[in-house]
Scaffold this motif. Sequence first.
Motif, PDB file in Angstrom:
ATOM      1  N   PRO A   1       2.629 -25.796 -45.043  1.00 28.72           N
ATOM      2  CA  PRO A   1       2.612 -25.287 -46.410  1.00 28.72           C
ATOM      3  C   PRO A   1       3.456 -24.038 -46.567  1.00 28.72           C
ATOM      4  CG  PRO A   1       0.394 -25.853 -45.687  1.00 28.72           C
ATOM      5  CD  PRO A   1       1.282 -25.939 -44.477  1.00 28.72           C
ATOM      6  N   GLN A   2       3.546 -23.226 -45.502  1.00 23.47           N
ATOM      7  CA  GLN A   2       4.329 -22.007 -45.598  1.00 23.47           C
ATOM      8  C   GLN A   2       5.813 -22.331 -45.784  1.00 23.47           C
ATOM      9  OE1 GLN A   2       2.026 -22.559 -43.151  1.00 23.47           O
ATOM     10  NE2 GLN A   2       0.451 -21.284 -44.110  1.00 23.47           N
ATOM     11  N   GLU A   3       6.300 -23.328 -45.078  1.00 22.49           N
ATOM     12  CA  GLU A   3       7.702 -23.680 -45.161  1.00 22.49           C
ATOM     13  C   GLU A   3       8.000 -24.568 -46.358  1.00 22.49           C
ATOM     14  OE1 GLU A   3       8.787 -25.466 -41.503  1.00 22.49           O
ATOM     15  OE2 GLU A   3       8.591 -23.628 -40.337  1.00 22.49           O
ATOM     16  N   HIS A   4       7.063 -25.449 -46.699  1.00 20.76           N
ATOM     17  CA  HIS A   4       7.287 -26.409 -47.762  1.00 20.76           C
ATOM     18  C   HIS A   4       6.075 -26.437 -48.690  1.00 20.76           C
ATOM     19  CE1 HIS A   4      10.896 -27.811 -45.785  1.00 20.76           C
ATOM     20  NE2 HIS A   4      10.213 -27.916 -44.667  1.00 20.76           N
ATOM     21  N   PRO A   5       5.992 -25.462 -49.595  1.00 22.17           N
ATOM     22  CA  PRO A   5       4.799 -25.358 -50.441  1.00 22.17           C
ATOM     23  C   PRO A   5       4.821 -26.276 -51.644  1.00 22.17           C
ATOM     24  CG  PRO A   5       6.289 -23.567 -50.926  1.00 22.17           C
ATOM     25  CD  PRO A   5       6.921 -24.336 -49.805  1.00 22.17           C
TER      26      PRO A   5
ATOM     27  N   ALA B   1      -0.683 -20.691 -56.012  1.00 21.86           N
ATOM     28  CA  ALA B   1      -0.216 -19.362 -56.404  1.00 21.86           C
ATOM     29  C   ALA B   1       1.216 -19.133 -55.937  1.00 21.86           C
ATOM     30  CB  ALA B   1      -1.138 -18.291 -55.817  1.00 21.86           C
ATOM     31  N   PHE B   2       1.912 -18.309 -56.689  1.00 15.84           N
ATOM     32  CA  PHE B   2       3.294 -17.979 -56.387  1.00 15.84           C
ATOM     33  C   PHE B   2       3.404 -17.000 -55.219  1.00 15.84           C
ATOM     34  CE2 PHE B   2       3.955 -19.732 -60.456  1.00 15.84           C
ATOM     35  CZ  PHE B   2       5.319 -19.849 -60.700  1.00 15.84           C
ATOM     36  N   ASP B   3       4.364 -17.246 -54.362  1.00 17.17           N
ATOM     37  CA  ASP B   3       4.851 -16.224 -53.439  1.00 17.17           C
ATOM     38  C   ASP B   3       6.345 -16.472 -53.267  1.00 17.17           C
ATOM     39  OD1 ASP B   3       5.064 -18.395 -51.724  1.00 17.17           O
ATOM     40  OD2 ASP B   3       3.804 -17.542 -50.143  1.00 17.17           O
ATOM     41  N   ALA B   4       6.992 -15.678 -52.442  1.00 17.67           N
ATOM     42  CA  ALA B   4       8.441 -15.802 -52.297  1.00 17.67           C
ATOM     43  C   ALA B   4       8.838 -17.189 -51.802  1.00 17.67           C
ATOM     44  CB  ALA B   4       8.970 -14.724 -51.352  1.00 17.67           C
ATOM     45  N   GLY B   5       8.027 -17.762 -50.907  1.00 19.83           N
ATOM     46  CA  GLY B   5       8.342 -19.079 -50.367  1.00 19.83           C
ATOM     47  C   GLY B   5       8.280 -20.165 -51.417  1.00 19.83           C
ATOM     48  N   LEU B   6       7.266 -20.125 -52.269  1.00 21.45           N
ATOM     49  CA  LEU B   6       7.145 -21.123 -53.327  1.00 21.45           C
ATOM     50  C   LEU B   6       8.287 -20.982 -54.330  1.00 21.45           C
ATOM     51  CD1 LEU B   6       5.670 -23.378 -54.791  1.00 21.45           C
ATOM     52  CD2 LEU B   6       4.231 -21.654 -55.891  1.00 21.45           C
TER      53      LEU B   6
ATOM     54  N   GLY C   1      -1.043 -18.242 -60.871  1.00 24.26           N
ATOM     55  CA  GLY C   1      -0.324 -16.975 -60.899  1.00 24.26           C
ATOM     56  C   GLY C   1       0.169 -16.534 -59.543  1.00 24.26           C
ATOM     57  N   ALA C   2       0.110 -15.244 -59.305  1.00 22.87           N
ATOM     58  CA  ALA C   2       0.694 -14.660 -58.099  1.00 22.87           C
ATOM     59  C   ALA C   2      -0.288 -14.651 -56.935  1.00 22.87           C
ATOM     60  CB  ALA C   2       1.170 -13.238 -58.376  1.00 22.87           C
ATOM     61  N   ASP C   3       0.222 -14.948 -55.759  1.00 24.69           N
ATOM     62  CA  ASP C   3      -0.534 -14.856 -54.506  1.00 24.69           C
ATOM     63  C   ASP C   3      -0.882 -13.390 -54.246  1.00 24.69           C
ATOM     64  OD1 ASP C   3      -0.933 -14.415 -51.637  1.00 24.69           O
ATOM     65  OD2 ASP C   3      -0.340 -16.498 -51.386  1.00 24.69           O
ATOM     66  N   LEU C   4      -2.161 -13.118 -53.991  1.00 25.32           N
ATOM     67  CA  LEU C   4      -2.596 -11.731 -53.816  1.00 25.32           C
ATOM     68  C   LEU C   4      -1.938 -11.071 -52.615  1.00 25.32           C
ATOM     69  CD1 LEU C   4      -6.406 -12.009 -54.642  1.00 25.32           C
ATOM     70  CD2 LEU C   4      -4.549 -11.173 -56.095  1.00 25.32           C
ATOM     71  N   HIS C   5      -1.736 -11.812 -51.530  1.00 28.76           N
ATOM     72  CA  HIS C   5      -1.081 -11.228 -50.358  1.00 28.76           C
ATOM     73  C   HIS C   5       0.367 -10.864 -50.675  1.00 28.76           C
ATOM     74  CE1 HIS C   5      -4.478 -12.106 -47.796  1.00 28.76           C
ATOM     75  NE2 HIS C   5      -4.473 -13.372 -48.203  1.00 28.76           N
ATOM     76  N   TRP C   6       1.016 -11.705 -51.433  1.00 25.08           N
ATOM     77  CA  TRP C   6       2.384 -11.435 -51.844  1.00 25.08           C
ATOM     78  C   TRP C   6       2.425 -10.199 -52.752  1.00 25.08           C
ATOM     79  CZ3 TRP C   6       4.688 -13.504 -56.768  1.00 25.08           C
ATOM     80  CH2 TRP C   6       6.058 -13.262 -56.846  1.00 25.08           C
TER      81      TRP C   6
ATOM     82  N   ALA D   1      11.921  -9.944 -58.423  1.00 23.22           N
ATOM     83  CA  ALA D   1      11.822 -10.357 -59.826  1.00 23.22           C
ATOM     84  C   ALA D   1      13.018 -11.203 -60.241  1.00 23.22           C
ATOM     85  CB  ALA D   1      11.704  -9.123 -60.719  1.00 23.22           C
ATOM     86  N   LEU D   2      14.190 -10.889 -59.724  1.00 23.68           N
ATOM     87  CA  LEU D   2      15.383 -11.674 -60.043  1.00 23.68           C
ATOM     88  C   LEU D   2      15.274 -13.097 -59.486  1.00 23.68           C
ATOM     89  CD1 LEU D   2      18.217  -9.030 -59.578  1.00 23.68           C
ATOM     90  CD2 LEU D   2      17.533 -10.146 -61.721  1.00 23.68           C
ATOM     91  N   ALA D   3      14.626 -13.233 -58.323  1.00 23.60           N
ATOM     92  CA  ALA D   3      14.416 -14.573 -57.766  1.00 23.60           C
ATOM     93  C   ALA D   3      13.507 -15.389 -58.682  1.00 23.60           C
ATOM     94  CB  ALA D   3      13.813 -14.477 -56.366  1.00 23.60           C
TER      95      ALA D   3
END
Length: 267
Positions: free
Chosen positions: A5-9, A31-36, A68-73, A89-91
């Motif tokens: 899941p970390q590599e392919h969410p 939830a969103f993080d940079a990987g997703l 929404g956003a992943d809390l760890h992220w 934010a630009l991503a």
Amino acid sequence: MASSPQEHPLVLARSGAVARIRLDRPTLHNAFDAGLITALTATLEQVAADDDLRAVVLEGSGASFSAGADLHWMRGMASASEAANREDALALARLMRTLDELPKPTIARVHGAAFGGGVGLIACCDIAIGVPDAKFGLTESKLGLLPAVISPYVIAAIGPREARRWFATAEIFDAVTALRIGLLHDVVPADALDAAIERQLALLLKAGPLAAAGAKRLVARVAGSAERDRLDADNANLIARLRVSPEGQEGLSAFLDKRTPAWTHKG
């Protein structure tokens, strides 16, 4: 798409001319993080480049569409520099614009929670259908933040007046309200959701491929134009170009001949 899941969410599945993109972090309510963000942007770009695909369904695994956003992220970004947060934010902005401008009609299949960036994804889709128990929220102001990156798309969907309320209060609202303010196009019982999505897909696949793909560009250009003479000229040029194009010719001929156009046999 494969392994962890970390590599392919997310999961990309294809059936004929339809692509289904499923956010696949069910234990975290997608939830969103940079990987997703990175994976979803890349997948949308892949879909955009595939000329054989005619429509896209965006959905979520498990109990939620996207909470929404992943809390760890978020915790990591809170301790990052302003420059790092700007790049982050630009991503997200690139993801939203890629979805909003995708040259394929898009349908959001909405269930469970849709908060923050999840609302942004729904607003970026051309069609959004949800179930009665879906919940929505633009909850950033509770954190002293605002839904800035997704705001152009959410405001376009629900209008400035509604956006003022929901951006400021961070109040959770239900599917009936989402339908009333324009975030959803339809609300159907959970056991009828897939059938409702299929009905929309059938309609999209009967439309001319270029016309269906160009509809959102037309709406964006007309909505954003303040120059009426230029708008009239541009629209006249567009319809003239479409009428003499191969697709326009086939569509008109099929209508006059009382037959289905050739593209309907390719879905």
